[in-house]
Design a protein around this motif. Structure first.
Motif, PDB file in Angstrom:
ATOM      1  N   ARG A   1      81.281 100.358  43.462  1.00  0.00           N
ATOM      2  CA  ARG A   1      81.820 100.522  44.813  1.00  0.00           C
ATOM      3  C   ARG A   1      82.633  99.314  45.248  1.00  0.00           C
ATOM      4  O   ARG A   1      83.700  99.446  45.844  1.00  0.00           O
ATOM      5  CB  ARG A   1      80.649 100.744  45.767  1.00  0.00           C
ATOM      6  CG  ARG A   1      81.005 100.682  47.230  1.00  0.00           C
ATOM      7  CD  ARG A   1      79.739 100.510  48.059  1.00  0.00           C
ATOM      8  NE  ARG A   1      80.043 100.474  49.482  1.00  0.00           N
ATOM      9  CZ  ARG A   1      79.281  99.879  50.383  1.00  0.00           C
ATOM     10  NH1 ARG A   1      78.168  99.277  50.001  1.00  0.00           N
ATOM     11  NH2 ARG A   1      79.613  99.880  51.655  1.00  0.00           N
ATOM     12  N   THR A  57      86.015  99.117  43.570  1.00  0.00           N
ATOM     13  CA  THR A  57      86.918 100.116  44.145  1.00  0.00           C
ATOM     14  C   THR A  57      87.501  99.627  45.460  1.00  0.00           C
ATOM     15  O   THR A  57      88.720  99.761  45.712  1.00  0.00           O
ATOM     16  CB  THR A  57      86.170 101.438  44.362  1.00  0.00           C
ATOM     17  OG1 THR A  57      85.705 101.922  43.099  1.00  0.00           O
ATOM     18  CG2 THR A  57      87.066 102.481  45.005  1.00  0.00           C
ATOM     19  N   GLN A  81      91.485  98.880  46.450  1.00  0.00           N
ATOM     20  CA  GLN A  81      92.170  99.508  47.586  1.00  0.00           C
ATOM     21  C   GLN A  81      92.865  98.471  48.456  1.00  0.00           C
ATOM     22  O   GLN A  81      94.007  98.673  48.892  1.00  0.00           O
ATOM     23  CB  GLN A  81      91.163 100.315  48.396  1.00  0.00           C
ATOM     24  CG  GLN A  81      90.652 101.556  47.673  1.00  0.00           C
ATOM     25  CD  GLN A  81      89.476 102.214  48.384  1.00  0.00           C
ATOM     26  OE1 GLN A  81      88.919 101.679  49.346  1.00  0.00           O
ATOM     27  NE2 GLN A  81      89.073 103.377  47.896  1.00  0.00           N
ATOM     28  N   GLY A  99      80.927 102.579  36.775  1.00  0.00           N
ATOM     29  CA  GLY A  99      81.674 101.772  37.732  1.00  0.00           C
ATOM     30  C   GLY A  99      81.921 100.341  37.315  1.00  0.00           C
ATOM     31  O   GLY A  99      82.469  99.556  38.087  1.00  0.00           O
TER      32      GLY A  99
END
Length: 665
Positions: free
Chosen positions: A486, A489, A493, A624
């Motif tokens: 997470r 990610t 972004q 991930g």
């Protein structure tokens, strides 16, 4: 009517009771200036600024002064920490027209925001005369003022980014320049006032790791020792003040800033990692504790502690010999006066002294250490009963990013609490790191980063480039700490927004977004000052993200951006410390270390990987975590995989082999 009562900024709220009819920065203030046909008075400061408070008491709290200001201008109060973009524009104007800058900053501008007269602190009578003169000139010589404003804006227009090649020779030469300006006696660079050169020290440490330069390492060690023994370091509670007013690190400017302590925590942690220096270890521990006690603000880290207490600078921190005796008794009081360099004449003001450390307590025997710790605890308890400086408890995104990255490095390197090390059982580390990271996630609104929050409420100011860079790097650090995809990610972004919205199209970056509020000029400053510049913060984050994901376009973007800092590194390395530190990481890789199985190999990786490396741990093919893909455990024992420049070596299972791999020794 004063309009600051509902402001997010504690600094603006300090002025909410002024008789000055303050407006917050925004289109409403510009429209009001146009409606009334008067100039803007733009006053920029921050809550921990001593002379900002002095000018407020002398002028802004005076009804007679306020009457003149209200009649002749539309006054706008700006928190420079909340709106660094506005501050950058008008500080550049102040420096261009006066040759110097600082806070409080005072700028008179047209209703379109073009500055035509700028300065810093003005005493009451001078300030009143200035406002009256500006009002008279606006009425009688307006064309001259408008022409002056246009001319200043033309001067402020940022030039295109220069470019150069990042090479070992460039960085070696930068170290040579730094050595030429080094203070061999007292550490640091230059004379009074002397600021902690945290990013330059990070560069010198990484340079030592690449080259083995004993000279670079000694500049770091000596400076860190001198700062930690001086009055700029809080000898009772830990944490560093903003700077020393003298060249000897004796008398601080007492404000304590989050960014200074975050950056210095990284330096002292890395210094201990490289040398095993016990003073560095103690100061790192105390600075981490200061961040998580003195600057913890429910959901994140507060911006600063004030320089003043009840309007008096140093009131909380200074001591006389008599006060030491009162707290400690005659024998211990006299001993402490000698230890802390508290003299009858005083080293500060009115016969008081700022505590320094006159003995190597970290290398002393157990009896001395016990006596020092006892005296310190009793003095801190007595000091806690004194009036305390105010705290600016707004959460600044970039500075919280710096603090998170520093704390994660500290717990991983010093305390062995990586993903396999039971972090959730370790008190403040778990609570503060997790809460601060989640609070930063809350700063992302509609995919864009906001600059500040307070009490969990996100403010309106948009994030600037250093917010995106520092927060993205912190999310990369969270990914390394937790093994959760997470965070990686989220980092990606933010970096994608930065690459799209802040680019100049030629490898460089502006400090504000293309679709953000239009100022009279779009600010861009590549130099590292009190904290990393926007472009160097972004370079650090891009480098870490590329290493963690293997996506080369982020590495290429970092290299192109670093090229725009090369001329600055070559000419002014004192103001390009973080650019040079990131450049050092590029020259060595950086190292990418993936550990499956944890244990001693993970501790070894954190203790020996050069600064700027990325380290992850977990199970093979952990979801991930790109660095754990196709990384099996070999022979049923923990295994470390090492790569750099997207090229991998053979895996190792012996910690000694991993040390040799990472250090070349």
């Amino acid at each position: 009517m004063n309009r600051l009562g509902n402001a997010t900024s504690p600094y603006l709220q300090q002025h909410a009771g002024n008789p000055v009819d303050w407006w917050e920065w925004g289109p409403e203030a510009f429209a009001e200036a146009k409606r009334r046909d008067v100039p803007l008075l733009i006053s920029v400061g921050y809550s921990a600024c001593h002379w900002c408070h002095v000018m407020a008491h002398q002028s802004f709290e005076d009804p007679d002064v306020a009457a003149v200001v209200n009649a002749l201008t539309v006054p706008v109060k700006v928190d420079r920490e909340e709106r660094p973009d506005v501050d950058a524009v008008y500080m550049a104007a102040t420096q261009a027209t006066t040759g110097q800058g600082g806070w409080p900053m005072t700028a008179f501008a047209t209703p379109d925001g073009e500055p035509f007269y700028c300065g810093t602190y003005f005493p009451r009578d001078h300030f009143v005369a200035l406002v009256e003169a500006v009002g008279k000139a606006w009425s009688e010589q307006r064309d001259d003022l408008l022409a002056q404003g246009r001319a200043i804006v033309e001067v402020l227009a940022p030039a295109a980014s220069g470019r150069g090649e990042i090479t070992a020779g460039l960085l070696d030469a930068a170290v040579g320049q730094l050595r030429d300006g080094y203070d061999d006696l007292r550490g640091g660079f230059g004379g009074a006032p002397k600021f902690p050169p945290s990013m330059v020290l990070s560069f010198l440490l990484r340079h030592h790791e690449r080259t083995g330069s004993a000279e670079a390492l000694e500049m770091v060690r000596h400076t860190c020792e001198q700062m930690a023994r001086g009055g700029m370091y809080d000898q009772l509670a830990g944490g560093f003040a903003r700077y020393s007013v003298d060249a000897e690190w004796v008398v601080p400017h007492f404000e304590k800033m989050l960014y200074d302590n975050a950056l210095l925590l990284r330096v002292y942690t890395q210094l201990w990692k490289v040398t095993g220096d016990q003073l560095a270890l103690r100061v790192a521990k105390e600075t981490a504790e200061f961040l998580t006690t003195g600057l913890w603000a429910q959901r994140g880290f507060a911006a600063a502690l004030d320089a003043d207490t009840d309007g008096v600078e140093g009131l909380t921190y200074a001591w006389t010999p008599e006060q030491l005796v009162e707290v400690l008794g005659a024998d211990d009081g006299a001993w402490a006066a000698d230890l802390f360099k508290v003299t009858k004449e005083g080293t500060f003001e009115h016969g008081t002294s700022v505590l320094q450390l006159g003995m190597d307590v970290d290398g002393a025997g157990p009896e001395v250490v016990a006596r020092w710790r006892s005296a310190r605890a009793r003095l801190l308890a007595a000091r806690s009963a004194r009036p305390q400086p105010a705290r600016d408890d707004k959460v600044v995104a970039a500075w919280n990013g710096l603090a998170l990255t520093a704390l994660i490095e500290y717990v991983s390197i010093v305390e062995d609490h990586g993903p396999q090390g039971g972090l959730t059982e370790h008190g403040w580390n778990a609570l503060d790191i997790w809460a601060a990271a989640e609070n930063l996630v809350g700063h992302i609104v509609d995919g864009r980063l906001r600059r500040v929050s307070r009490d969990g409420v996100v403010g309106a100011p948009a994030g600037v480039l250093d917010d995106y860079g520092c927060v993205a790097e912190a999310f990369c650090a969270m990914h390394q700490l937790t093994g959760e995809g997470r965070w990686l990610t989220l980092a990606g972004q933010l970096l994608d927004v930065a690459l799209e919205q802040f680019t100049d199209g030629d490898g460089g970056f502006f400090d504000t977004a293309a679709d953000g509020e239009a100022l009279v000029v779009r600010p861009r400053d590549p130099s590292d000052n009190a904290s990393p510049s926007g472009v160097t913060a972004l370079c650090g984050a891009l480098t870490a993200y590329a290493a963690l994901t293997g996506e080369s376009r982020y590495r290429e973007a970092a290299e192109a951006a670093l090229a725009t800092t090369a001329p600055l590194i070559a000419k002014y390395p004192r103001f390009a410390g973080w650019a040079a530190a990131v450049a050092e990481s590029h020259l060595v890789g950086p190292w990418e270390v993936a550990v499956v199985g944890g244990g001693d190999l993970l501790r070894t990786a954190w203790r020996h990987a050069p600064g700027g490396s990325v380290i992850v741990a977990g199970v093979p093919d952990q979801e991930g975590v790109p660095l754990l893909a196709d990384r099996p455990v070999l022979g049923g024992v923990a295994t470390a995989y090492t790569c750099k420049d997207f090229v991998c070596d053979l895996p190792v299972t012996d910690p000694a082999d991993l040390v040799r791999r990472l250090t070349g020794r």
